[in-house]
Write a protein that holds these residues in place. Structure first.
Motif, mmCIF file in Angstrom:
data_model
loop_
_atom_site.group_PDB
_atom_site.id
_atom_site.type_symbol
_atom_site.label_atom_id
_atom_site.label_comp_id
_atom_site.label_asym_id
_atom_site.label_seq_id
_atom_site.Cartn_x
_atom_site.Cartn_y
_atom_site.Cartn_z
ATOM 1 N N THR A 1 0.837 -1.194 0.000
ATOM 2 C CA THR A 1 0.000 0.000 0.000
ATOM 3 C C THR A 1 0.872 1.245 0.000
ATOM 4 O O THR A 1 0.571 2.229 -0.677
ATOM 5 N N ALA B 1 0.641 4.336 -2.586
ATOM 6 C CA ALA B 1 0.410 5.687 -2.071
ATOM 7 C C ALA B 1 1.530 6.625 -2.513
ATOM 8 O O ALA B 1 1.270 7.766 -2.934
ATOM 9 N N SER C 1 -1.152 9.966 1.127
ATOM 10 C CA SER C 1 -0.859 9.141 2.294
ATOM 11 C C SER C 1 -1.557 7.786 2.167
ATOM 12 O O SER C 1 -2.547 7.648 1.440
ATOM 13 N N GLU C 2 -1.039 6.813 2.905
ATOM 14 C CA GLU C 2 -1.677 5.492 2.909
ATOM 15 C C GLU C 2 -3.100 5.586 3.438
ATOM 16 O O GLU C 2 -4.005 4.919 2.926
ATOM 17 N N SER D 1 -5.146 8.101 3.195
ATOM 18 C CA SER D 1 -6.008 8.674 2.148
ATOM 19 C C SER D 1 -6.307 7.641 1.068
ATOM 20 O O SER D 1 -7.426 7.561 0.553
ATOM 21 N N LEU D 2 -5.308 6.845 0.720
ATOM 22 C CA LEU D 2 -5.500 5.794 -0.276
ATOM 23 C C LEU D 2 -6.542 4.790 0.200
ATOM 24 O O LEU D 2 -7.474 4.444 -0.529
ATOM 25 N N TYR D 3 -6.379 4.317 1.420
ATOM 26 C CA TYR D 3 -7.322 3.351 1.973
ATOM 27 C C TYR D 3 -8.740 3.937 2.012
ATOM 28 O O TYR D 3 -9.708 3.284 1.612
#
Length: 105
Positions: free
Chosen positions: A16, A20, A26-27, A29-31
């Protein structure tokens, strides 16, 4: 994000954090974006994509002994049993069952 994952579909180690960083977010935000748009996280999405790559390959081209195992390795699965477990969870049948069903067409 999806296109990047598609280019790295056989990369089991795609993290991840790598995705990202590629997207410069950011991780977290990606999630959140994956959850909001798809209802699943990026890892689950990548696994589903890999499963469909395997299934498409099993249904295409000629059959040969070891096709399921080779296809699984090409999609980034460490061994045939890992592939079989994930495949069954995704499609409700084993890769071998898919190949058998394909043969009846």
């Amino acid at each position: 994000a999806c296109a990047f994952m598609d280019r790295h579909v056989a990369t089991r180690a795609l993290q991840t954090a790598d995705l990202a960083a590629h997207l410069d977010i950011s991780e977290r935000s990606l999630y959140a974006a994956f959850q909001r748009r798809l209802g699943i996280g990026p890892y689950a999405f990548q696994l589903v994509r890999r499963m469909h790559v395997v299934r498409d390959a099993l249904l295409a081209g000629p059959y040969y002994p070891g096709k399921a195992a080779q296809t699984g390795r090409e999609a980034g699965f460490a061994d045939a049993s890992s592939l079989a477990r994930a495949y069954r969870r995704c499609f409700g049948e084993s890769p071998r069952d898919t190949l058998r069903r394909r043969g009846r067409r």
